[in-house]
Design a protein around this motif. Structure first.
Motif, PDB file in Angstrom:
ATOM      1  N   PHE A 309      85.503  49.551  13.357  1.00 40.82           N
ATOM      2  CA  PHE A 309      86.354  50.999  13.772  1.00 40.82           C
ATOM      3  C   PHE A 309      86.596  51.434  14.534  1.00 40.82           C
ATOM      4  O   PHE A 309      87.386  52.576  14.343  1.00 40.82           O
ATOM      5  N   GLY A 310      85.207  52.406  14.516  1.00 42.04           N
ATOM      6  CA  GLY A 310      85.109  54.266  14.704  1.00 42.04           C
ATOM      7  C   GLY A 310      85.415  54.673  15.735  1.00 42.04           C
ATOM      8  O   GLY A 310      84.671  54.652  16.331  1.00 42.04           O
ATOM      9  N   TYR A 311      86.483  54.572  16.805  1.00 40.21           N
ATOM     10  CA  TYR A 311      87.526  55.334  17.355  1.00 40.21           C
ATOM     11  C   TYR A 311      86.070  57.384  17.633  1.00 40.21           C
ATOM     12  O   TYR A 311      87.014  57.813  16.891  1.00 40.21           O
ATOM     13  N   ARG A 312      85.957  57.571  19.014  1.00 36.98           N
ATOM     14  CA  ARG A 312      85.834  59.094  18.539  1.00 36.98           C
ATOM     15  C   ARG A 312      85.489  59.207  19.704  1.00 36.98           C
ATOM     16  O   ARG A 312      86.116  58.700  21.226  1.00 36.98           O
ATOM     17  N   THR A 313      86.284  60.736  19.639  1.00 38.61           N
ATOM     18  CA  THR A 313      86.143  61.861  21.066  1.00 38.61           C
ATOM     19  C   THR A 313      85.490  62.554  21.409  1.00 38.61           C
ATOM     20  O   THR A 313      85.003  62.886  20.973  1.00 38.61           O
ATOM     21  N   GLU A 314      85.068  62.026  22.442  1.00 41.40           N
ATOM     22  CA  GLU A 314      84.170  62.880  23.633  1.00 41.40           C
ATOM     23  C   GLU A 314      85.056  63.802  24.286  1.00 41.40           C
ATOM     24  O   GLU A 314      86.151  63.270  25.635  1.00 41.40           O
ATOM     25  N   LYS A 315      84.099  65.205  24.801  1.00 37.04           N
ATOM     26  CA  LYS A 315      84.900  66.249  25.627  1.00 37.04           C
ATOM     27  C   LYS A 315      84.467  66.232  26.249  1.00 37.04           C
ATOM     28  O   LYS A 315      82.871  66.580  26.373  1.00 37.04           O
ATOM     29  N   VAL A 316      84.782  66.043  27.468  1.00 31.17           N
ATOM     30  CA  VAL A 316      84.113  66.404  28.981  1.00 31.17           C
ATOM     31  C   VAL A 316      85.008  67.244  30.055  1.00 31.17           C
ATOM     32  O   VAL A 316      85.762  67.007  30.811  1.00 31.17           O
ATOM     33  N   GLN A 317      84.174  68.528  30.541  1.00 34.18           N
ATOM     34  CA  GLN A 317      84.667  69.249  31.605  1.00 34.18           C
ATOM     35  C   GLN A 317      85.359  68.181  32.925  1.00 34.18           C
ATOM     36  O   GLN A 317      84.375  68.002  33.068  1.00 34.18           O
ATOM     37  N   SER A 318      86.558  68.177  32.987  1.00 28.99           N
ATOM     38  CA  SER A 318      86.810  67.787  34.402  1.00 28.99           C
ATOM     39  C   SER A 318      86.195  68.704  35.571  1.00 28.99           C
ATOM     40  O   SER A 318      85.830  68.050  37.086  1.00 28.99           O
ATOM     41  N   GLU A 319      85.641  69.876  35.597  1.00 27.17           N
ATOM     42  CA  GLU A 319      84.770  70.441  37.213  1.00 27.17           C
ATOM     43  C   GLU A 319      83.552  69.761  36.984  1.00 27.17           C
ATOM     44  O   GLU A 319      82.942  69.352  38.039  1.00 27.17           O
ATOM     45  N   LEU A 320      82.590  69.212  35.679  1.00 26.57           N
ATOM     46  CA  LEU A 320      80.912  68.428  35.836  1.00 26.57           C
ATOM     47  C   LEU A 320      81.956  66.974  36.520  1.00 26.57           C
ATOM     48  O   LEU A 320      80.659  66.731  36.442  1.00 26.57           O
ATOM     49  N   ILE A 321      82.459  66.347  35.664  1.00 30.63           N
ATOM     50  CA  ILE A 321      82.707  64.854  36.587  1.00 30.63           C
ATOM     51  C   ILE A 321      82.824  64.736  38.365  1.00 30.63           C
ATOM     52  O   ILE A 321      81.796  64.545  38.795  1.00 30.63           O
ATOM     53  N   CYS A 322      83.158  66.419  38.915  1.00 22.18           N
ATOM     54  CA  CYS A 322      83.762  65.951  39.762  1.00 22.18           C
ATOM     55  C   CYS A 322      82.314  66.358  40.483  1.00 22.18           C
ATOM     56  O   CYS A 322      81.828  65.871  41.411  1.00 22.18           O
ATOM     57  N   ARG A 323      81.581  67.553  40.603  1.00 19.44           N
ATOM     58  CA  ARG A 323      80.388  67.599  40.462  1.00 19.44           C
ATOM     59  C   ARG A 323      78.984  67.073  40.240  1.00 19.44           C
ATOM     60  O   ARG A 323      78.323  67.105  41.565  1.00 19.44           O
ATOM     61  N   ARG A 324      79.125  66.294  39.793  1.00 19.71           N
ATOM     62  CA  ARG A 324      78.068  65.175  39.253  1.00 19.71           C
ATOM     63  C   ARG A 324      78.342  64.106  40.146  1.00 19.71           C
ATOM     64  O   ARG A 324      77.658  63.594  40.234  1.00 19.71           O
ATOM     65  N   MET A 325      79.621  63.574  40.005  1.00 23.74           N
ATOM     66  CA  MET A 325      79.831  62.108  41.027  1.00 23.74           C
ATOM     67  C   MET A 325      79.983  62.978  42.227  1.00 23.74           C
ATOM     68  O   MET A 325      79.839  61.122  42.761  1.00 23.74           O
ATOM     69  N   GLY A 326      80.000  63.602  42.837  1.00 26.57           N
ATOM     70  CA  GLY A 326      80.398  63.811  44.340  1.00 26.57           C
ATOM     71  C   GLY A 326      82.133  63.727  44.874  1.00 26.57           C
ATOM     72  O   GLY A 326      81.799  63.743  45.790  1.00 26.57           O
ATOM     73  N   LEU A 327      82.932  63.662  43.829  1.00 28.82           N
ATOM     74  CA  LEU A 327      84.394  64.178  44.067  1.00 28.82           C
ATOM     75  C   LEU A 327      84.997  65.527  44.206  1.00 28.82           C
ATOM     76  O   LEU A 327      83.991  66.145  43.947  1.00 28.82           O
ATOM     77  N   PRO A 328      86.085  65.177  45.371  1.00 28.86           N
ATOM     78  CA  PRO A 328      86.641  66.852  45.547  1.00 28.86           C
ATOM     79  C   PRO A 328      86.860  66.955  44.599  1.00 28.86           C
ATOM     80  O   PRO A 328      87.246  66.301  43.652  1.00 28.86           O
ATOM     81  N   PRO A 329      87.758  68.447  43.958  1.00 32.20           N
ATOM     82  CA  PRO A 329      88.184  69.469  42.998  1.00 32.20           C
ATOM     83  C   PRO A 329      89.353  68.582  42.993  1.00 32.20           C
ATOM     84  O   PRO A 329      90.375  67.912  43.775  1.00 32.20           O
ATOM     85  N   THR A 330      89.492  68.279  41.926  1.00 31.72           N
ATOM     86  CA  THR A 330      91.396  67.449  41.703  1.00 31.72           C
ATOM     87  C   THR A 330      91.127  67.136  40.188  1.00 31.72           C
ATOM     88  O   THR A 330      90.350  67.794  38.948  1.00 31.72           O
TER      89      THR A 330
END
Length: 605
Positions: A309-330
């Motif tokens: 059961f190898g849980y792992r943690t990923e670091k993701v930039q919130s600004e990158l999610i919005c920009r890549r997925m076309g979401l408004p600033p969230t």
């Protein structure tokens, strides 16, 4: 995509409320699923076998219970059973939190020893125990169905992984995973023509040749010198993977402790399959979401503890999610909440912009950050993403080679030829032996593991495909003459390319008639060259820049120097035309003479 059949009433009971069909379709869409169909046993049988089959079965009492067929993404193995679907929907609706899967602190763990001979057939094995589980009829059916779904999906019909489940109270550890000669393996299988006796493994192979389900898996080990087998401390056979489990350790509704083993040729997939199976059904254990580990000892003496059961943690930039997925600033906190609803528990880093996303063992589909972006977009709602005008303005246009292809296609069709479309893969003989050509080994791209003898290599010429097309159409099917052409790609080796091979666009044509009609195929060449603005060296004025010429050809596919010519353009050989050699015609079972042309069109761009 795989489909999962779920009983509607049971689904609504587990979800804690009822839905109209439209409401449930909307919920599935929001979660990234699709309600593909709604039916009953009667409707399903009617679609498969017709009204007469339904009438014949009416006396047996076909169920009228409504079944929902859900389309599941191919990489979401955690949604292949009702347990996973219900858990996912409840977490998505914030009714429950994502469970944390863990291993029990068991002092006396079960052990499985892998013997060296297993490397000859299926070298890997993993195992786990579900302790104090409670089965009902619905839970048991779902448990078996999930194994079937995994076998058909990630296990690639048991070739990569095979699952075995056993009543632990009927067997004793430690267990041994070995590979033995078929005649040395004897046991009573879970299913057999005669359930009153034991069978040797080789006898089972013959018996299962008529079994509608198991015959599809026999080829995996049938021709091996040794067969994989799992035994307990007393030599009792648990299973003959990947074919059948033993009758002695079969599961029943009264089973309380389940021993799960997965044998495999791919260790990574075996770990994934084991994780999915125990995570989905550990909720029915006395201690929910806690799994008892098993020590698996390799032939080298290394002890591995499964499941991992190898849980792992990923670091993701919130600004990158919005920009890549076309979401408004969230706000980052809102994005973290969306991911948590998708079973990816997330929190905001102290910097206020970075998301710390915990990937559980049930989500092997999360490989890259883009997988996290996608889940965030699903939770936000694709229908809620506003349409925007792209900031980059580009103008697309047709590739020159495709434009020339379309122009030549019209030219040749207007000359009275019918277009053919043949396969890009062919037999090795179609490239060489059938065409009387020699394989030098530096031209043809070979398929490493062809599914059929008809698709062994990538074609390096188009004429062979046209001759095969003539074979299927000449002789009682079409009246002579038959004139066909094809403009398509061949594949040739090229060390200067990244892939080691490249596509080459060519034009080929063939005529089959009572006479060879060499003059007709040469007339087509002259017509094509005229349309390309290229003149013959025999008629061109001195100093004309675009000239082609014909030279005597030694191509063995054609009928000697008097019946074949190489086509040269700007000093480069670009094609060949001529009367097809009688031996080549015989190889394709053509009784009427043929002439053919093949021309590389890329030099004319």
């Amino acid at each position: 995509m795989p489909k999962v059949d779920i009983k509607r009433d049971l689904l609504f009971k587990l979800l804690g409320r009822s839905f109209t069909q439209a409401e449930f379709e909307d919920l599935c869409f929001e979660f990234g699923l699709e309600l593909d169909d709604v039916l009953t046993e009667k409707i399903a049988l009617q679609r498969e076998q017709g009204d007469k089959a339904v009438e014949a079965k009416e006396a047996e009492g076909l169920s009228e219970e409504v079944i929902y067929k859900l389309d599941i993404p191919a990489n979401r193995y955690d949604l292949l059973c009702i347990e996973g679907v219900v858990r996912g929907l409840k977490i998505f609706k914030k009714e429950v939190q994502s469970p944390h899967y863990s291993l029990s602190d068991c002092k006396q763990r079960q052990k499985m020893f892998i013997k060296p001979d297993t490397k000859r057939v299926r070298p890997h094995a993993v195992a786990a125990v579900l302790r104090n589980i409670v089965f009902t009829k619905e839970r048991y059916d779902s448990f078996i169905d999930l194994q079937d779904k995994l076998h058909a999906n990630i296990c690639r019909k048991r070739t990569l992984v095979a699952i075995g489940t056993h009543d632990l109270d009927t067997i004793q550890g430690p267990f041994t995973y070995d590979a033995q000669r078929p005649e040395d393996i004897s046991f009573k299988p879970l299913r057999a023509p005669d359930m009153t006796k034991e069978y040797r493994a080789d006898e089972l192979m013959k018996a299962y040749e008529e079994d509608a389900q198991l015959k599809h898996f026999l080829h995996i080990i049938k021709d091996k010198e040794v067969y994989p087998v799992i035994r307990d401390k007393n030599g009792v056979v648990l299973s003959l993977p990947p074919i059948i489990n033993g009758h002695h350790s079969r599961l029943t509704l009264n089973t309380r402790n389940v021993f799960i083993e997965c044998t495999a040729t791919d260790l990574t997939k075996a770990k994934t399959v084991l994780n999915i199976l125990v995570c989905m059904f550990s909720e029915y254990c006395a201690e929910p979401f806690v799994v008892e580990p098993v020590d698996v000892v390799t032939p080298e003496g290394v002890t591995n503890v499964y499941p991992e059961f190898g849980y792992r943690t990923e670091k993701v930039q919130s600004e990158l999610i919005c920009r890549r997925m076309g979401l408004p600033p969230t706000p980052a906190a809102s994005l973290a909440d969306m991911l948590t609803r998708m079973q990816l528990t997330a929190s905001v880093d102290p910097d206020g912009q970075t998301l710390l996303v915990e990937v559980p063992p049930t989500r092997p589909d999360v490989i890259h950050q883009c997988d996290i972006w996608e889940d965030c977009a699903i939770a936000y709602g694709y229908n809620n993403i506003k349409w925007t005008q792209p900031k980059v303005h580009t103008v697309g246009k047709q590739l020159p080679v495709n434009k020339l292809t379309d122009q030549l296609r019209a030219v040749v069709a207007q000359a009275g030829y019918d277009e053919a479309l043949t396969f890009a893969l062919c037999r090795h003989d179609d490239n060489y032996a059938s065409m009387r050509r020699t394989d030098t080994g530096d031209t043809t791209v070979v398929i490493s593991n062809p599914a059929t003898a008809e698709f062994q290599v990538a074609r390096s010429n188009l004429v062979s495909g046209l001759l095969r097309t003539l074979f299927y159409n000449v002789g009682g099917r079409l009246a002579l003459p038959v004139k066909i052409f094809e403009i398509s790609d061949v594949v040739v080796k090229d060390s200067s390319c990244d892939t080691g091979a490249r596509n080459n666009r060519r034009l080929a044509a063939a005529i089959c008639n009572t006479a060879p009609d060499f003059e007709a195929i040469q007339g087509l060449l002259d017509y094509v060259m005229k349309m390309l603005g290229v003149q013959s060296n025999l008629t061109a004025k001195p100093g004309h820049p675009e000239v082609y010429e014909l030279r005597a050809s030694q191509d063995p596919a054609f009928f000697g120097e008097l019946g074949a010519a190489d086509i040269f353009y700007k000093g480069q050989r670009v094609g060949v035309l001529g009367v097809v050699h009688p031996e080549v015609l015989a190889n394709y079972e053509l009784k009427a003479p043929c002439s053919a042309l093949e021309l590389d069109i890329e030099p004319f761009l």
